[in-house]
Enzyme design. Structure first.
Site, short mmCIF file in Angstrom:
data_model
loop_
_atom_site.label_atom_id
_atom_site.label_comp_id
_atom_site.label_asym_id
_atom_site.label_seq_id
_atom_site.Cartn_x
_atom_site.Cartn_y
_atom_site.Cartn_z
N SER A 62 6.91 35.64 47.43
CA SER A 62 6.12 36.82 47.81
C SER A 62 5.86 36.86 49.31
CB SER A 62 4.76 36.81 47.10
OG SER A 62 4.91 36.88 45.72
N1 SAH Z 1 5.19 31.65 43.35
C1 SAH Z 1 6.58 31.61 43.81
C2 SAH Z 1 7.26 32.94 43.70
C3 SAH Z 1 7.50 33.30 42.32
S1 SAH Z 1 8.75 34.49 41.98
C4 SAH Z 1 6.69 31.09 45.22
O1 SAH Z 1 5.68 30.82 45.87
O2 SAH Z 1 7.82 30.93 45.67
C5 SAH Z 1 8.48 34.49 40.22
C6 SAH Z 1 8.96 33.24 39.53
O3 SAH Z 1 8.56 33.33 38.17
C7 SAH Z 1 10.48 33.10 39.51
O4 SAH Z 1 10.83 31.86 40.06
C8 SAH Z 1 10.83 33.20 38.03
O5 SAH Z 1 11.93 32.40 37.67
C9 SAH Z 1 9.56 32.74 37.37
N2 SAH Z 1 9.37 33.17 35.98
C10 SAH Z 1 9.73 34.34 35.39
N3 SAH Z 1 9.37 34.36 34.10
C11 SAH Z 1 8.75 33.17 33.85
C12 SAH Z 1 8.16 32.58 32.70
N4 SAH Z 1 8.13 33.19 31.51
N5 SAH Z 1 7.61 31.34 32.81
C13 SAH Z 1 7.63 30.67 34.00
N6 SAH Z 1 8.19 31.18 35.11
C14 SAH Z 1 8.74 32.41 35.05
#
Ligand code: SAH
Length: 215
Positions: A62
């Protein structure tokens, strides 16, 4: 050579303080955590720009403002146990880790879970615990959590996460049926009841359902 310290100070002044992030502890954490270290070297030059950035596997980190805003909304007191859904690069987990007692983070893409876990350990964030798994299930073995932050968007808040939130706890998440168009919401659990604040329009990757190992 890029002076990352001064880039971070500028990021905080221009992108966070100018937009109304005021919690000094959050601002200090954002000045401290090396965002570039959670990105591939090719992106170091733009690590402190005002945007989301690709982290591989089709996912993104983000924008700094969103990381700071969601962190501020959690009202961390220093002693909290925090659950993050969507570890991604590990950057948000690192920011949380300097403001919390323990951070538990779940990532559904195994490669990202492995990479971020290694990176966090190398950088000395020893109070962050990453596991590959499906965030829809939460992490029952470590519940209850004082705070929960969801960084991928579910169509509605999974009941398991509400169940795993401690009394007096706060959950912050982007919520929406339609992919890439959601509302940022804050939930507070008190005496068994849950209240919701609807805060802003946001854009996150959808939270997917997976077949990762159960918690
Ligand atoms: N917080 C992260 C950015 C997250 S982007 C940072 O600081 O870099 C959203 C993330 O959620 C992605 O890596 C994606 O693979 C993960 N995601 C999506 N669905 C999910 C689920 N059901 N359980 C866990 N992670 C999930």
């Amino acid at each position: 050579m890029i002076n990352f310290d001064s880039e971070r100070r500028r990021m905080v002044d221009e992108q966070l303080i100018n937009r109304g992030v005021y919690d000094e502890r959050v601002l200090a954490a954002m000045r401290k955590v090396p965002r570039h270290e959670f990105l591939p070297e090719a992106l170091h030059a733009v690590a402190y720009s005002d945007s989301a950035l690709p982290i591989g596997e089709g996912q993104t980190m983000s924008q700094p403002y969103m990381v700071a805003l969601m962190t501020e909304l959690l009202e961390l007191k220093g002693g909290d146990r925090v659950l993050e859904i969507g570890t991604g690069s590990g950057y948000q987990a690192a920011v949380l880790s300097v403001l919390s007692r323990e951070v538990y983070s779940i990532e559904i893409v195994v490669e990202l879970a492995d990479r971020s876990s290694r990176r966090l350990a190398e950088l000395g964030y020893t109070n962050v615990h990453v596991r590959a798994g499906d965030g829809y299930l939460g992490w029952p073995g470590r519940a209850p959590f004082d705070r929960i932050i969801v960084t991928a968007a579910p169509p509605s808040i999974p009941q398991a996460l509400i169940d795993q939130l401690a009394d007096g706890g706060i959950l912050v998440a982007p919520v929406g049926e339609s992919p890439y168009r959601q509302r940022l919401q804050r939930y507070r659990k008190r005496d068994g009841g849950v209240t919701v604040e609807d805060l802003a329009a946001v854009i996150f990757v959808p939270m997917v359902h997976g077949s990762a190992a159960p918690p």
